[in-house]
Design a protein around this motif. Structure first.
Motif, short mmCIF file in Angstrom:
data_model
loop_
_atom_site.label_atom_id
_atom_site.label_comp_id
_atom_site.label_asym_id
_atom_site.label_seq_id
_atom_site.Cartn_x
_atom_site.Cartn_y
_atom_site.Cartn_z
N ARG A 1 51.80 52.71 45.46
CA ARG A 1 50.56 53.07 46.10
C ARG A 1 49.67 53.89 45.16
NH1 ARG A 1 51.49 56.47 51.05
NH2 ARG A 1 53.23 57.27 49.80
N THR A 2 48.37 53.84 45.40
CA THR A 2 47.43 54.71 44.70
C THR A 2 46.60 55.44 45.74
OG1 THR A 2 45.80 52.93 44.56
CG2 THR A 2 47.28 53.23 42.66
N VAL A 3 46.23 56.68 45.43
CA VAL A 3 45.45 57.49 46.36
C VAL A 3 44.25 58.07 45.62
CG1 VAL A 3 45.47 59.46 47.94
CG2 VAL A 3 47.55 58.09 47.65
N GLU A 4 43.08 57.90 46.22
CA GLU A 4 41.84 58.41 45.63
C GLU A 4 41.77 59.92 45.76
OE1 GLU A 4 37.59 59.73 46.69
OE2 GLU A 4 39.34 59.51 47.97
N THR A 5 41.35 60.59 44.70
CA THR A 5 41.16 62.04 44.74
C THR A 5 39.70 62.44 44.56
OG1 THR A 5 41.60 62.27 42.36
CG2 THR A 5 43.48 62.49 43.85
N ALA A 6 38.90 61.55 43.99
CA ALA A 6 37.47 61.83 43.82
C ALA A 6 36.73 60.53 43.56
CB ALA A 6 37.23 62.82 42.68
N THR A 7 35.48 60.48 44.00
CA THR A 7 34.61 59.34 43.77
C THR A 7 33.41 59.81 42.96
OG1 THR A 7 35.30 58.31 45.85
CG2 THR A 7 33.23 57.54 44.88
N LEU B 1 35.61 69.45 41.09
CA LEU B 1 36.85 70.11 41.49
C LEU B 1 36.86 70.34 43.00
CD1 LEU B 1 39.53 71.38 40.71
CD2 LEU B 1 38.32 73.51 40.22
N ALA B 2 35.71 70.72 43.56
CA ALA B 2 35.63 70.92 45.01
C ALA B 2 35.93 69.62 45.74
CB ALA B 2 34.24 71.42 45.38
N GLN B 3 35.45 68.51 45.22
CA GLN B 3 35.71 67.21 45.84
C GLN B 3 37.21 66.89 45.81
OE1 GLN B 3 34.39 62.50 45.36
NE2 GLN B 3 33.42 64.04 44.08
N VAL B 4 37.85 67.17 44.68
CA VAL B 4 39.29 66.92 44.56
C VAL B 4 40.07 67.79 45.54
CG1 VAL B 4 41.29 67.14 43.03
CG2 VAL B 4 39.15 66.17 42.15
N LEU B 5 39.74 69.08 45.61
CA LEU B 5 40.45 69.99 46.50
C LEU B 5 40.25 69.61 47.96
CD1 LEU B 5 39.66 73.39 44.73
CD2 LEU B 5 41.82 72.13 44.70
N GLN B 6 39.02 69.22 48.31
CA GLN B 6 38.76 68.82 49.69
C GLN B 6 39.50 67.53 50.03
OE1 GLN B 6 36.58 70.92 51.58
NE2 GLN B 6 37.62 69.89 53.27
N SER B 7 39.63 66.64 49.04
CA SER B 7 40.36 65.39 49.26
C SER B 7 41.83 65.66 49.54
CB SER B 7 40.21 64.48 48.04
OG SER B 7 40.92 63.27 48.21
N VAL B 8 42.40 66.63 48.85
CA VAL B 8 43.80 67.00 49.10
C VAL B 8 43.98 67.48 50.54
CG1 VAL B 8 45.62 68.64 48.50
CG2 VAL B 8 44.27 67.57 46.69
N ALA B 9 43.08 68.36 50.99
CA ALA B 9 43.16 68.86 52.35
C ALA B 9 42.95 67.74 53.36
CB ALA B 9 42.11 69.95 52.56
N CYS B 10 42.01 66.84 53.06
CA CYS B 10 41.71 65.73 53.97
C CYS B 10 42.90 64.80 54.12
CB CYS B 10 40.49 64.96 53.45
SG CYS B 10 39.90 63.67 54.57
#
Length: 263
Positions: A70-76, A136-145
């Motif tokens: 599997r692959t998981v997106e962390t930022a767009t 970085l904020a996008q990556v961190l928010q993606s982790v929480a999401c």
């Protein structure tokens, strides 16, 4: 015949936000490259030798590949930003894979050259620092999401993020690509999309998804999309039109900062 360099630069909001003298420092070193969907800009473990600035509707995603396939997106990243060695100093091994999701053109520059120009340009240094914070904020928010929210809310968030970058209601993304980015099986994602369609939020077409109601999609999404959007507005001066499309970046310049005003 390729557009001239000024026209190309106007296709990336980050480059467009630079003052003309700073753009002039970059212009001799920028080169345009075309990418198809699925092309890999760099892979995990590879040295990142180029910084890429997507143009127009071109969109790439930073994804983490897991051992089970599997692959998981962390930022767009689309025309609002840059990808590859932006947070670091460049020319370091990549931790994630960067995959083109919506085909198009990018302007790219050697990482070592960009770092050299940053040292001579406070304006460029300020802009890259601000963008790095937003990425970085996008990556961190993606982790929480990914850890906290339902697949329906996560799917709505990603579709809104894509619409922010390319504009319009028709999103050129397949079920397969979206399933990969969300780290779920395609059959599961298809059921999720049908649920959103039954709610009147989207329409499913062959090879694309149509946003039927942006306000309703925002209501269905988790708070993560809004949180990242507000951070872009605060740090980069992001300007969105009434339909939610990201139109420009107007970050506070170095000269406007409190530290400089106090001198």
């Amino acid at each position: 015949m390729l557009p001239d360099i000024d026209t190309l630069i106007s296709g990336n909001l980050l480059l467009s936000a630079l003052r003309l003298p700073d753009q002039a420092l970059l212009k001799p070193h920028l080169e345009v490259t075309e990418y198809r969907r699925g092309d890999i800009l760099f892979d995990a473990g590879e040295d990142v030798t180029f910084i890429s600035f997507p143009l127009g509707e071109c969109v790439a995603a930073l994804v983490i590949a897991l051992r089970d396939g599997r692959t998981v997106e962390t930022a767009t990243v689309g025309h609002e930003g840059a990808i590859g060695g932006v947070v670091s100093q460049g020319s370091l091994p990549a931790f994630s894979r960067a995959v083109v999701q919506v085909p198009g053109s990018v302007l790219r520059i050697e990482a070592t050259v960009l770092q050299r120009i940053k040292q001579a340009s406070p304006g460029l240094r300020n802009l890259i620092t601000r963008y790095s914070d937003c990425l970085l904020a996008q990556v961190l928010q993606s982790v929480a999401c990914n850890a906290s929210h339902t697949i329906e809310a996560r799917c709505a968030r990603w579709l809104l993020s894509l619409q922010d970058r390319i504009g319009g209601d028709v999103l050129p993304v397949t079920h397969e690509v979206l399933a990969e980015l969300l780290g779920v099986q395609r059959s599961y994602l298809t059921r999720t999309l049908r649920t959103l369609q039954a709610q009147g939020l989207i329409q499913l077409r062959r090879g694309r998804i149509v946003i039927a109601s942006r306000p309703a999609m925002e209501d269905a999404s988790c708070e993560c999309h809004g949180a990242v959007k507000r951070h872009f507005e605060s740090v980069l001066g992001a300007v969105y039109n009434a339909s939610g499309t990201l139109m420009s970046l107007r970050p506070r310049s170095v000269e406007d900062s409190p530290a400089c005003q106090a001198v």
